[in-house]
Motif scaffolding. Structure first.
Motif, PDB file in Angstrom:
ATOM      1  N   LYS A 346      28.428  47.282  31.777  1.00  0.00           N
ATOM      2  CA  LYS A 346      27.406  46.394  32.318  1.00  0.00           C
ATOM      3  C   LYS A 346      27.598  46.263  33.819  1.00  0.00           C
ATOM      4  CE  LYS A 346      25.380  41.777  31.860  1.00  0.00           C
ATOM      5  NZ  LYS A 346      25.442  40.473  31.159  1.00  0.00           N
ATOM      6  N   ARG A 347      26.478  46.317  34.567  1.00  0.00           N
ATOM      7  CA  ARG A 347      26.542  46.304  36.020  1.00  0.00           C
ATOM      8  C   ARG A 347      26.191  44.925  36.582  1.00  0.00           C
ATOM      9  NH1 ARG A 347      24.094  51.851  38.554  1.00  0.00           N
ATOM     10  NH2 ARG A 347      24.962  53.322  37.069  1.00  0.00           N
ATOM     11  N   TYR A 348      26.845  44.625  37.720  1.00  0.00           N
ATOM     12  CA  TYR A 348      26.527  43.416  38.487  1.00  0.00           C
ATOM     13  C   TYR A 348      26.411  43.847  39.951  1.00  0.00           C
ATOM     14  CZ  TYR A 348      28.470  41.270  34.274  1.00  0.00           C
ATOM     15  OH  TYR A 348      28.754  40.932  32.971  1.00  0.00           O
ATOM     16  N   ASN A 349      25.290  43.525  40.586  1.00  0.00           N
ATOM     17  CA  ASN A 349      25.074  43.923  41.970  1.00  0.00           C
ATOM     18  C   ASN A 349      25.656  42.892  42.931  1.00  0.00           C
ATOM     19  OD1 ASN A 349      23.597  46.265  41.236  1.00  0.00           O
ATOM     20  ND2 ASN A 349      21.747  45.035  40.961  1.00  0.00           N
ATOM     21  N   TRP A 350      26.021  43.362  44.132  1.00  0.00           N
ATOM     22  CA  TRP A 350      26.433  42.413  45.159  1.00  0.00           C
ATOM     23  C   TRP A 350      25.190  41.755  45.742  1.00  0.00           C
ATOM     24  CZ3 TRP A 350      29.035  47.222  47.539  1.00  0.00           C
ATOM     25  CH2 TRP A 350      28.110  48.013  48.225  1.00  0.00           C
ATOM     26  N   ASN A 351      25.402  40.664  46.505  1.00  0.00           N
ATOM     27  CA  ASN A 351      24.282  39.857  46.972  1.00  0.00           C
ATOM     28  C   ASN A 351      23.933  40.101  48.437  1.00  0.00           C
ATOM     29  OD1 ASN A 351      26.502  38.680  48.130  1.00  0.00           O
ATOM     30  ND2 ASN A 351      26.307  36.722  47.071  1.00  0.00           N
ATOM     31  N   ILE A 352      24.193  41.324  48.912  1.00  0.00           N
ATOM     32  CA  ILE A 352      23.761  41.716  50.258  1.00  0.00           C
ATOM     33  C   ILE A 352      22.906  42.964  50.122  1.00  0.00           C
ATOM     34  CG2 ILE A 352      25.689  40.667  51.520  1.00  0.00           C
ATOM     35  CD1 ILE A 352      27.134  43.321  51.444  1.00  0.00           C
ATOM     36  N   SER A 353      22.391  43.441  51.242  1.00  0.00           N
ATOM     37  CA  SER A 353      21.458  44.568  51.204  1.00  0.00           C
ATOM     38  C   SER A 353      22.093  45.791  50.549  1.00  0.00           C
ATOM     39  CB  SER A 353      21.018  44.924  52.623  1.00  0.00           C
ATOM     40  OG  SER A 353      22.140  45.291  53.422  1.00  0.00           O
ATOM     41  N   TYR A 354      21.242  46.603  49.930  1.00  0.00           N
ATOM     42  CA  TYR A 354      21.726  47.802  49.229  1.00  0.00           C
ATOM     43  C   TYR A 354      20.880  49.005  49.641  1.00  0.00           C
ATOM     44  CZ  TYR A 354      23.599  50.717  45.501  1.00  0.00           C
ATOM     45  OH  TYR A 354      24.236  51.703  44.806  1.00  0.00           O
ATOM     46  N   PRO A 355      21.466  50.035  50.255  1.00  0.00           N
ATOM     47  CA  PRO A 355      22.872  50.039  50.678  1.00  0.00           C
ATOM     48  C   PRO A 355      23.078  49.101  51.846  1.00  0.00           C
ATOM     49  CG  PRO A 355      21.763  51.934  51.586  1.00  0.00           C
ATOM     50  CD  PRO A 355      20.762  51.267  50.698  1.00  0.00           C
ATOM     51  N   THR A 356      24.335  48.740  52.061  1.00  0.00           N
ATOM     52  CA  THR A 356      24.662  47.974  53.250  1.00  0.00           C
ATOM     53  C   THR A 356      25.320  48.905  54.259  1.00  0.00           C
ATOM     54  OG1 THR A 356      25.633  45.887  54.002  1.00  0.00           O
ATOM     55  CG2 THR A 356      26.994  47.264  52.573  1.00  0.00           C
ATOM     56  N   ILE A 357      25.401  48.459  55.480  1.00  0.00           N
ATOM     57  CA  ILE A 357      25.901  49.310  56.564  1.00  0.00           C
ATOM     58  C   ILE A 357      27.350  48.944  56.871  1.00  0.00           C
ATOM     59  CG2 ILE A 357      25.532  50.039  58.955  1.00  0.00           C
ATOM     60  CD1 ILE A 357      23.328  50.873  57.043  1.00  0.00           C
ATOM     61  N   THR A 358      28.163  49.964  57.064  1.00  0.00           N
ATOM     62  CA  THR A 358      29.528  49.767  57.522  1.00  0.00           C
ATOM     63  C   THR A 358      29.782  50.683  58.712  1.00  0.00           C
ATOM     64  OG1 THR A 358      31.869  49.769  56.856  1.00  0.00           O
ATOM     65  CG2 THR A 358      30.467  51.466  55.892  1.00  0.00           C
ATOM     66  N   ASN A 359      30.977  50.595  59.282  1.00  0.00           N
ATOM     67  CA  ASN A 359      31.258  51.428  60.455  1.00  0.00           C
ATOM     68  C   ASN A 359      31.585  52.863  60.023  1.00  0.00           C
ATOM     69  OD1 ASN A 359      33.877  51.266  59.466  1.00  0.00           O
ATOM     70  ND2 ASN A 359      34.795  50.639  61.412  1.00  0.00           N
ATOM     71  N   PHE A 360      31.934  53.703  60.971  1.00  0.00           N
ATOM     72  CA  PHE A 360      32.057  55.138  60.685  1.00  0.00           C
ATOM     73  C   PHE A 360      33.269  55.473  59.823  1.00  0.00           C
ATOM     74  CE2 PHE A 360      35.171  54.781  63.912  1.00  0.00           C
ATOM     75  CZ  PHE A 360      35.917  55.938  63.976  1.00  0.00           C
ATOM     76  N   ILE A 361      34.203  54.530  59.654  1.00  0.00           N
ATOM     77  CA  ILE A 361      35.367  54.750  58.788  1.00  0.00           C
ATOM     78  C   ILE A 361      35.088  54.211  57.388  1.00  0.00           C
ATOM     79  CG2 ILE A 361      37.792  54.176  58.375  1.00  0.00           C
ATOM     80  CD1 ILE A 361      37.460  56.202  60.547  1.00  0.00           C
ATOM     81  N   GLY A 362      34.537  53.022  57.295  1.00  0.00           N
ATOM     82  CA  GLY A 362      34.187  52.442  56.001  1.00  0.00           C
ATOM     83  C   GLY A 362      35.369  52.031  55.160  1.00  0.00           C
ATOM     84  N   ASP A 363      36.416  51.502  55.813  1.00  0.00           N
ATOM     85  CA  ASP A 363      37.607  51.069  55.073  1.00  0.00           C
ATOM     86  C   ASP A 363      37.394  49.635  54.598  1.00  0.00           C
ATOM     87  OD1 ASP A 363      40.163  51.132  53.988  1.00  0.00           O
ATOM     88  OD2 ASP A 363      41.084  50.372  55.822  1.00  0.00           O
ATOM     89  N   ILE A 364      36.841  49.471  53.410  1.00  0.00           N
ATOM     90  CA  ILE A 364      36.536  48.140  52.894  1.00  0.00           C
ATOM     91  C   ILE A 364      37.757  47.548  52.209  1.00  0.00           C
ATOM     92  CG2 ILE A 364      34.113  48.750  52.609  1.00  0.00           C
ATOM     93  CD1 ILE A 364      34.627  48.836  49.574  1.00  0.00           C
ATOM     94  N   LEU A 365      37.674  46.243  51.911  1.00  0.00           N
ATOM     95  CA  LEU A 365      38.809  45.509  51.362  1.00  0.00           C
ATOM     96  C   LEU A 365      38.292  44.449  50.392  1.00  0.00           C
ATOM     97  CD1 LEU A 365      41.910  44.755  51.621  1.00  0.00           C
ATOM     98  CD2 LEU A 365      41.202  43.161  53.412  1.00  0.00           C
ATOM     99  N   ILE A 366      39.050  44.216  49.310  1.00  0.00           N
ATOM    100  CA  ILE A 366      38.738  43.115  48.400  1.00  0.00           C
ATOM    101  C   ILE A 366      39.912  42.149  48.402  1.00  0.00           C
ATOM    102  CG2 ILE A 366      38.194  42.441  46.036  1.00  0.00           C
ATOM    103  CD1 ILE A 366      36.958  45.187  45.635  1.00  0.00           C
ATOM    104  N   LEU A 367      39.644  40.889  48.713  1.00  0.00           N
ATOM    105  CA  LEU A 367      40.672  39.863  48.756  1.00  0.00           C
ATOM    106  C   LEU A 367      40.954  39.334  47.346  1.00  0.00           C
ATOM    107  CD1 LEU A 367      39.496  37.882  51.922  1.00  0.00           C
ATOM    108  CD2 LEU A 367      41.220  39.688  51.781  1.00  0.00           C
ATOM    109  N   PRO A 368      42.084  38.641  47.162  1.00  0.00           N
ATOM    110  CA  PRO A 368      42.420  38.132  45.827  1.00  0.00           C
ATOM    111  C   PRO A 368      41.363  37.214  45.217  1.00  0.00           C
ATOM    112  CG  PRO A 368      44.342  38.035  47.258  1.00  0.00           C
ATOM    113  CD  PRO A 368      43.191  38.432  48.121  1.00  0.00           C
ATOM    114  N   ASN A 369      40.532  36.572  46.040  1.00  0.00           N
ATOM    115  CA  ASN A 369      39.500  35.680  45.500  1.00  0.00           C
ATOM    116  C   ASN A 369      38.185  36.397  45.224  1.00  0.00           C
ATOM    117  OD1 ASN A 369      38.573  36.142  48.070  1.00  0.00           O
ATOM    118  ND2 ASN A 369      38.453  34.000  48.676  1.00  0.00           N
TER     119      ASN A 369
END
Length: 698
Positions: A346-369
């Motif tokens: 089952k899918r759940y979408n994030w609540n920002i634009s799709y796709p969203t824009i990141t910088n040229f590296i795109g090193d994303i992070l998920i925090l413990p919360n």
């Protein structure tokens, strides 16, 4: 020459500590020499704390003593990387070369730097990996896996040149920032990818595929997943164990990702593959296994192959983030695609634009919360991050403890307690649990002052007990919550309890999430008793403690040396003051000692005195301080008295004995005298009235 306008600062890497503190590496492009992108030769780190405070440091390559080639990025490799291995410390990996033109002279090194940019230590990790076909140095071939409890260190795995072997090194960083090698092992592997995971028992697992050719479909083998297991600090691996075997041939392994789970028990690996013949559906195989290597659950589900070259991140609140990036028309940007997926596809979408824009590296992070952190495209001299909260699949289990196994506690988070009315703490879990020996529950006063350390052990008394299969009770001694209007918090060791059904350790609480306050000090009305008590508390207390037999032997070894004897007394009083806690000037001594004739073998009694408070910030009465000292010493096994260098020599059977003060010694005589005078006055008054009445009758 240095350009008048610096190049644009860009976010290269981001990572985080367990409390959600974010660490960002900022770089500026120096020049390009395809396939290399060479950066300005500086290490620029910015730290973003949960309260929004930002600080950082900038260190040049010369200050770091790191050679320039470490600042050149290849298409898939970054020679200079950092890891938040322990609170306030970063572990930096890089290479040194005796001859930059000879790849076989390159060596891997590690460096510990604190968040103020102070270099603490350096450590040789081993020779760098070389592709012997092309005779090319390949940087960043090793991987670092942090222990489930970062104070216990990390595991480094690295391939060995010209072999199918891998070195496994366990390290620990001490409080001074020094790197210590705990254990070293080797293992062979025949296929990739190789994944490492920190296990709930404090060790590590190395997970890798095995390939068995198919006799029916060419180039579509059967896949098995194997695991080696390492205990923390032990070089001897256990296994390998087979965790899973595909029942059908596989056309392609897409990815393998492993981590410990905060929702279930133990560890989880996700194997994503495409069966043979290839289809437009990817098969997800979720393997739940224990620290012993036992697999207790397999979940298989299908998901459309709608993301190319995707990566996967497990989420602390259950499920996974699947994401991928694609080029944007603006080469300084990437399009970021993704969604949350649960175990039932089952899918759940994030609540920002799709796709969203990141910088040229795109090193994303998920925090413990469950907060997703995305670097933004940079412009001019500005860089930035945006965040969005991802859907929490198991959010209903979250009651603020950072531990989805805990249902509730007493006191609850943020409660205000009356210290005189609390005799125990309770913790209730969602699942049935057993207590584990030698794992602690620690109660601290705000500022990190340890008040009580309790565990299940043979010599620790009945301070921890299971009320039922779900609930644990921790006894609290009188001196633990001895400061009014003060915040306290409780830490729970990982593995303090284990699953009753699976015998797998359960994570604890390693931050100040479980916190509460004591009530304000009550102001009492003045009376004879309070007047008496006030007078007593305005005077000092002279008292005594007794050394253990071991402490007596130690004291006798220097009792004739005035300097060492004074040093012993001074250090002892300092440790006692910190244990209460009160100001160091309030716990004193006259340096006297005597033999306790009632003890056998011989034990010394030494003087310890308590002075009255001299300021409002340290207003605890001498009687209460004396009571606290007595309790702390008598329960030394669960207080800081038992871990002190000098206080550990105090005899818990003796405690702290005040020497009665003059007012206390003569109280009965004083009260008797006062009572007699009152009676005489009343009698005289009665006689006087009686004589007057007789006079008037006449």
């Amino acid at each position: 020459p240095i350009p008048e306008t610096p190049s644009t600062p860009r976010v290269l890497n981001i990572d985080n500590y367990e409390d959600g503190t974010i660490v960002v590496r900022i770089v500026r492009l120096n020049y390009t020499a395809p396939p290399k992108f060479c950066l300005e030769e500086n290490l620029s780190i910015r730290t973003i704390y949960p309260n929004g405070t930002v600080k950082g440091f900038d260190l040049s390559a010369d200050t770091l003593n790191i050679q320039p080639f470490n600042f050149c990025l290849l298409s898939k490799f970054n020679p200079l990387r950092f890891y938040p291995v322990k609170k306030n410390f970063l572990f930096l990996t890089y290479a040194e070369a005796e001859d930059v033109n000879n790849p076989f002279t390159y060596n891997d090194w590690g460096m510990i730097i604190d968040l103020d940019g102070v270099i603490k230590s350096k450590f040789w990790l081993g020779t760098s990996f070389v592709n012997t076909t092309t005779n090319e140095w390949l940087p960043a071939q090793d991987s670092i896996r942090l222990n489930i409890h970062r104070d216990n260190g990390f595991l480094r795995t690295a391939p060995i040149t010209s072999t199918n072997s891998m070195i496994l090194q366990q390290f620990k960083v001490n409080e001074n920032g020094e790197i210590q090698l705990l254990a070293k092992s080797y293992m062979n592997f025949t296929a990739t990818p190789v994944e490492t995971v920190a296990t709930m028992d404090g060790g590590y697992a190395i997970i890798y595929p095995g390939i068995t050719p198919s006799s029916t479909i060419p180039f579509a083998p059967y896949i098995s997943i194997h695991g080696f297991f390492l205990q923390n600090g032990n070089p001897e691996p256990q296994g390998p164990f087979v965790l899973y075997q595909t029942p059908n041939p596989v056309s392609k392994i897409i990815l393998l990702d492993c981590g410990f789970t905060k929702v279930g028990f133990g560890q989880t690996c996700i194997l994503v593959l495409n069966v043979a013949p290839a289809t437009d559906q990817n098969t997800f195989i979720k393997m739940d296994f224990l620290s012993t290597g036992t697999v207790y659950n397999i979940t298989i589900f299908q998901n459309p192959a709608d993301l190319t070259d995707f990566a996967i991140m497990p989420l602390d609140y259950g499920g996974y983030l699947l994401f991928s990036t694609a080029p944007n028309l603006d080469k300084t940007k990437l399009n970021l695609y993704g969604y949350i997926l649960d175990d039932n596809s089952k899918r759940y979408n994030w609540n920002i634009s799709y796709p969203t824009i990141t910088n040229f590296i795109g090193d994303i992070l998920i925090l413990p919360n469950n907060t997703l952190v995305i670097p933004q495209p940079e412009s001019g001299q500005t860089w930035g991050l945006i965040t969005t909260d991802l859907y929490k699949i198991e959010g209903a289990r979250d009651h603020g403890y950072g531990n989805l196994h805990i249902f509730n506690t007493t006191p609850i988070i943020g409660d205000t307690i009356d210290p005189s009315g609390i005799e125990s703490l309770t913790i209730k879990f969602y699942s049935k649990v057993n207590l584990s020996p030698y794992r602690n529950v620690t109660i601290l006063q705000d500022g990190g002052i340890i008040r009580q350390i309790t565990s299940v052990s043979n010599d620790n008394g009945n301070f921890v007990e299971a009320i039922d299969d779900y609930t644990i009770k921790i006894k609290v001694i009188d001196s633990t919550f001895n400061q009014p209007n003060t915040k306290y918090y409780v830490l729970i060791d990982d593995g303090f309890v284990e699953s009753k059904d699976l015998q797998e350790p359960i994570i604890g609480i390693q931050d100040n999430a479980w916190n509460f306050n004591t009530t304000q000090q009550e102001v009492t009305q003045k009376s004879i008793s309070t007047f008496y008590e006030t007078k007593l508390n305005e005077s000092s207390i002279n008292g005594k403690v007794r050394l253990t037999a071991e402490g007596t032997t130690y004291f006798k070894s220097f009792k004739h040396d005035k300097i060492k004897r004074k040093e012993f007394f001074d250090n002892l009083t300092q440790e006692l003051a910190k244990a209460v806690p009160v100001g160091p000037e309030r716990i004193t001594t006259n340096y006297r000692h005597e033999i306790d004739t009632s003890a056998s073998p011989e034990q010394y009694i030494i003087s310890i005195n308590i002075k009255k408070a001299k300021n409002s910030n340290d207003s605890r009465s001498v009687n209460l301080v004396a009571s606290d000292l007595n309790t702390l010493i008598k329960y030394k096994l669960i207080t800081v008295i038992g871990s002190g260098v000098y206080t550990n020599y105090l005899d818990e059977e003796y405690g702290y004995e005040p020497i009665p003060r003059w007012l206390e010694e003569h109280l009965s005589s004083i009260l008797g005298t006062i009572g007699l005078n009152i009676i005489l006055l009343l009698f005289a008054y009665w006689v006087n009235i009686h004589l007057i009445l007789i006079y008037y009758k006449k």
